[in-house]
Design a protein around this motif. Structure first.
Motif, PDB file in Angstrom:
ATOM      1  N   SER A 141       0.805  -1.225   0.000  1.00 57.53           N
ATOM      2  CA  SER A 141       0.000   0.000   0.000  1.00 57.53           C
ATOM      3  C   SER A 141       0.837   1.275   0.000  1.00 57.53           C
ATOM      4  N   HIS A 142       2.161   1.167   0.045  1.00 58.11           N
ATOM      5  CA  HIS A 142       3.041   2.346   0.058  1.00 58.11           C
ATOM      6  C   HIS A 142       2.595   3.321   1.153  1.00 58.11           C
ATOM      7  N   SER A 143       2.405   2.761   2.317  1.00 59.67           N
ATOM      8  CA  SER A 143       2.055   3.558   3.490  1.00 59.67           C
ATOM      9  C   SER A 143       2.596   2.851   4.721  1.00 59.67           C
ATOM     10  N   ILE A 144       2.735   3.612   5.805  1.00 62.65           N
ATOM     11  CA  ILE A 144       3.198   3.070   7.075  1.00 62.65           C
ATOM     12  C   ILE A 144       1.973   2.909   7.964  1.00 62.65           C
ATOM     13  N   GLU A 145       1.776   1.700   8.482  1.00 63.02           N
ATOM     14  CA  GLU A 145       0.592   1.452   9.301  1.00 63.02           C
ATOM     15  C   GLU A 145       0.963   0.570  10.482  1.00 63.02           C
TER      16      GLU A 145
ATOM     17  N   GLU B 266      19.575  16.330  -2.271  1.00 64.06           N
ATOM     18  CA  GLU B 266      21.021  16.433  -2.470  1.00 64.06           C
ATOM     19  C   GLU B 266      21.724  15.102  -2.168  1.00 64.06           C
ATOM     20  N   ASP B 267      21.021  14.192  -1.467  1.00 63.92           N
ATOM     21  CA  ASP B 267      21.600  12.878  -1.187  1.00 63.92           C
ATOM     22  C   ASP B 267      21.446  11.909  -2.354  1.00 63.92           C
ATOM     23  N   GLY B 268      20.697  12.317  -3.393  1.00 61.41           N
ATOM     24  CA  GLY B 268      20.642  11.509  -4.596  1.00 61.41           C
ATOM     25  C   GLY B 268      19.436  10.616  -4.742  1.00 61.41           C
ATOM     26  N   TYR B 269      18.412  10.820  -3.915  1.00 63.08           N
ATOM     27  CA  TYR B 269      17.175  10.054  -4.054  1.00 63.08           C
ATOM     28  C   TYR B 269      15.994  10.980  -3.788  1.00 63.08           C
ATOM     29  N   PRO B 270      14.803  10.629  -4.314  1.00 63.47           N
ATOM     30  CA  PRO B 270      13.655  11.537  -4.206  1.00 63.47           C
ATOM     31  C   PRO B 270      13.047  11.569  -2.804  1.00 63.47           C
ATOM     32  N   THR B 271      12.273  12.634  -2.554  1.00 63.01           N
ATOM     33  CA  THR B 271      11.540  12.735  -1.286  1.00 63.01           C
ATOM     34  C   THR B 271      10.489  11.631  -1.184  1.00 63.01           C
ATOM     35  N   ALA B 272       9.728  11.387  -2.254  1.00 66.20           N
ATOM     36  CA  ALA B 272       8.829  10.232  -2.378  1.00 66.20           C
ATOM     37  C   ALA B 272       7.926  10.037  -1.167  1.00 66.20           C
ATOM     38  N   LEU B 273       7.346  11.122  -0.649  1.00 66.06           N
ATOM     39  CA  LEU B 273       6.456  11.012   0.502  1.00 66.06           C
ATOM     40  C   LEU B 273       5.270  10.112   0.159  1.00 66.06           C
ATOM     41  N   GLN B 274       4.923   9.224   1.087  1.00 68.51           N
ATOM     42  CA  GLN B 274       3.960   8.180   0.799  1.00 68.51           C
ATOM     43  C   GLN B 274       2.516   8.678   0.963  1.00 68.51           C
ATOM     44  N   ARG B 275       1.569   7.811   0.641  1.00 67.98           N
ATOM     45  CA  ARG B 275       0.171   8.217   0.613  1.00 67.98           C
ATOM     46  C   ARG B 275      -0.360   8.555   2.002  1.00 67.98           C
ATOM     47  N   ASP B 276       0.355   8.147   3.062  1.00 69.35           N
ATOM     48  CA  ASP B 276      -0.002   8.514   4.425  1.00 69.35           C
ATOM     49  C   ASP B 276       0.820   9.703   4.922  1.00 69.35           C
ATOM     50  N   GLY B 277       1.647  10.271   4.041  1.00 70.81           N
ATOM     51  CA  GLY B 277       2.532  11.359   4.422  1.00 70.81           C
ATOM     52  C   GLY B 277       3.858  10.903   4.969  1.00 70.81           C
ATOM     53  N   GLY B 278       4.003   9.590   5.222  1.00 66.43           N
ATOM     54  CA  GLY B 278       5.243   9.073   5.767  1.00 66.43           C
ATOM     55  C   GLY B 278       6.380   9.134   4.778  1.00 66.43           C
TER      56      GLY B 278
END
Length: 620
Positions: A380-384, A425-437
């Motif tokens: 689900s690309h979320s933290i639960e 700047e660390d070389g990877y996206p922020t990619a905030l998940q659907r729960d904001g995590g």
């Protein structure tokens, strides 16, 4: 007399990995050694003769103590008694000499259940080696190859183990890594620079290793080779279970839909023991789903056209269910059962969906009744973090549940929101998940048959557990306007701007402004307190009580810190979450700069502090 040939399945070479360094918050590292120097490199042993076995309907073999670590069962090496070996349906226990016998059937995977106190071998990429695929004619023609023809059943399949104090420790840390899900080489590099770099710096999980919870890649199964280059950098055995993006989509039947996964990584399902825990890795994805099986109850109409419009469904097939019953019957009832699958038995994000939860959840719960258990999932690309007794409306309506029987954890994703957002700047996206995590990995810390969970944000130490923001009328108006603007095919006006999200005015305070705390591993039983400047700490209120209500969705239930990123740079939106707390700011708060001190406390009494500095003005 025919000759007998011994085949070692997989090639064992050693790849050098940089020295591991304990991450802040990791378990004590004094008892851990350099993994690359001490890892047991090897493979299973397949024995064939010119004549073949006397009875080709039975597979024989031995589980043995590989004292010289050459992966060959030498005469001087003792067999290990009491170890479970399975063909994916039947479960045999080795005798006093370590021998087992199992019925043979076509398209079976034979695997050993690693016992605590022993370690299965790993290859040069740290991938655990503990299974043999039997598919005499090989897979049907598949784009990514599937399983090559294995020929007739061998004379024996022997499983080497070595003794290991690390797997029998009272205290163990297990990496439970959600959706790596790389679609291309660019995303492989994002993972390498992010979560994989973090795991390479940790050495607290050598005994238990890492379990990747499905969606190892994103449909392109040729990337498994790249994934193995990533796990070569980790410091423990790497295991995998399959997800809906690990499918051979050109398979016409479910029987072959994970053939390439099985050939490259692992059985579709299996189990292993560490310490006082029995870990079960399930295949909870059925593809293509079919009307006669998946839609027999009329609740899966999307499964009615498997030929013209194939779809997947959250389901455990009958053979696997039979194996699960037999596997559990062999497990001491005092052990902790860790049951993991890609699609969750139950989850929050998709609580109203039959497809994205498992049809047989109630049957699994019945098998585990009276046992200490925890369920894990990805998908689900979320933290639960869902606790015993938690309840959502969808679970009651669809499954008749009146509360979860034991904790359920959704691990979040290494990919976060599919590697979306700004590249840092660390070389990877922020990619905030659907729960904001934020993206990261879950660790299950075991202490005998008990556990504690912790989430490690990519690139951070374990103290980073919260995300603070301000949910004001100005923010909510902007949310609605920006969301609508994003939906326009060809916008004719400039994008609505939020301005400084940490500045609020009198109208915002009069119209209700909340200070929000997204507590990533927050759950029922957690608390959040807020102290403004030098005032008294006061309790924030959780937005989603998990007491049988439906999901609460919309700008007022969103994580403003996440939304400000997602609506501008992509991803999300985080318009609902089960771990958000709100604290209403006083309407008479004086003009000027303020400091909010936030303390989040989890169910284990661990406290995490964070600070938000914001400003009040009379008028914007």
């Amino acid at each position: 007399m025919s000759s007998r040939k011994r085949t070692l399945v997989a090639v064992a070479t050693v790849v050098a990995v940089g020295a591991a360094v304990a991450a802040p918050g990791a378990a004590a590292s004094g008892r851990h050694q350099d993994w690359d120097r001490t890892a047991y490199r090897g493979q299973i042993e397949v024995v064939r003769s010119d004549d073949g076995p006397a009875d080709p309907t039975v597979l024989n073999g031995t589980v043995f103590d590989d004292r010289d670590r050459d992966s060959r069962h030498d005469r001087s090496e003792r067999g290990i008694a009491g170890v479970e070996v399975s063909n994916g349906r039947d479960v045999a226990t080795t005798d006093s000499r370590g021998r087992y016998r199992l019925p043979v059937y076509d398209n079976m995977t034979v695997f050993v259940t690693q016992p605590a106190g022993y370690q299965v071998p790993v290859d040069e990429f740290n991938v655990a080696q503990f299974h043999y695929n039997h598919l005499p004619a090989g897979s049907p023609t598949l784009r990514y190859g599937g399983i090559s023809p294995t020929g007739a059943i061998p004379d024996a399949v022997n499983f080497p183990l070595v003794e290991s104090r690390l797997t029998d420790d009272r205290q163990l840390s297990c990496i439970m890594a959600g959706d790596l899900q790389t679609y291309n080489i660019t995303e492989v590099e994002y993972a390498r620079k992010g979560a994989i770099r973090d795991l390479a710096r940790r050495n607290d999980y050598q005994g238990c290793g890492s379990l990747f919870l499905g969606d190892v890649v994103g449909d392109d199964l040729s990337l498994y080779d790249e994934v193995k280059e990533l796990t070569a950098q980790t410091n423990g055995p790497a295991r995998f279970l399959p997800g809906n993006h690990d499918l051979d989509f050109d398979s016409a039947t479910p029987e072959h839909s994970f053939d390439t996964f099985r050939a490259q990584l692992a059985p579709a399902y299996f189990s292993y023991d560490v310490g006082e825990a029995h870990i079960i890795a399930l295949n909870t994805v059925r593809y293509p789903c079919t009307p006669e099986l998946d839609n027999a109850d009329g609740r899966h109409p999307e499964c009615n056209n498997p030929t013209t419009r194939p779809r997947y469904n959250g389901r455990i097939d009958d053979t696997q269910m039979e194996w699960l019953r037999r596997d559990l019957a062999k497990v001491d009832r005092d052990k902790l059962i860790v049951i993991a699958g890609h699609i969750a038995l139950m989850n929050y994000a998709d609580e109203g969906s039959m497809i994205h939860q498992v049809d047989q959840a109630n049957e699994v719960y019945a098998m585990l009744e009276g046992r200490r258990a925890v369920a894990l999932a990805g998908h689900s690309h979320s933290i639960e973090n869902m606790r015993t007794g938690d309840l959502m409306k969808g679970w009651r309506d669809l499954f008749g549940l009146e509360g979860l029987p034991f904790p359920h954890l959704t691990a979040g994703a290494i990919a976060g929101d599919w590697f979306s957002g700004r590249v840092t700047e660390d070389g990877y996206p922020t990619a905030l998940q659907r729960d904001g995590g934020r993206p990261g990995v879950l660790t299950l810390d075991l202490n005998d048959n008990r556990f504690q969970e912790r989430f490690t944000v990519t690139g951070e130490n374990d103290r980073v557990q919260t995300q603070l923001g301000l949910n004001s009328p100005t923010y909510r108006e902007w949310y609605v306007a920006r969301d609508a603007w994003n939906d326009e095919d060809e916008p004719t006006t400039p994008a609505p701007e939020l301005g400084d999200p940490l500045v609020i005015d009198r109208a915002d305070l009069a119209g209700t402004t909340w200070l929000t705390t997204n507590f990533f591993m927050g759950s029922t039983g957690s608390t959040v307190s807020v102290r403004i400047d030098h005032g008294r700490p006061r309790q924030a209120v959780r937005t989603q009580p998990m007491r049988g209500e439906d999901q609460l969705v919309g700008p007022e239930y969103s994580d403003p810190a996440a939304i400000a990123e997602q609506l501008v740079h992509g991803g999300g939106p985080a318009d609902r979450t089960m771990h958000l707390w709100r604290f209403e700011l006083p309407a008479d708060l004086r003009a000027g700069t303020h400091r909010a001190h936030v303390t989040a406390t989890d169910v284990y009494g661990r406290k995490f502090t964070d600070t938000l500095i914001f400003r009040v003005v009379e008028q914007r």
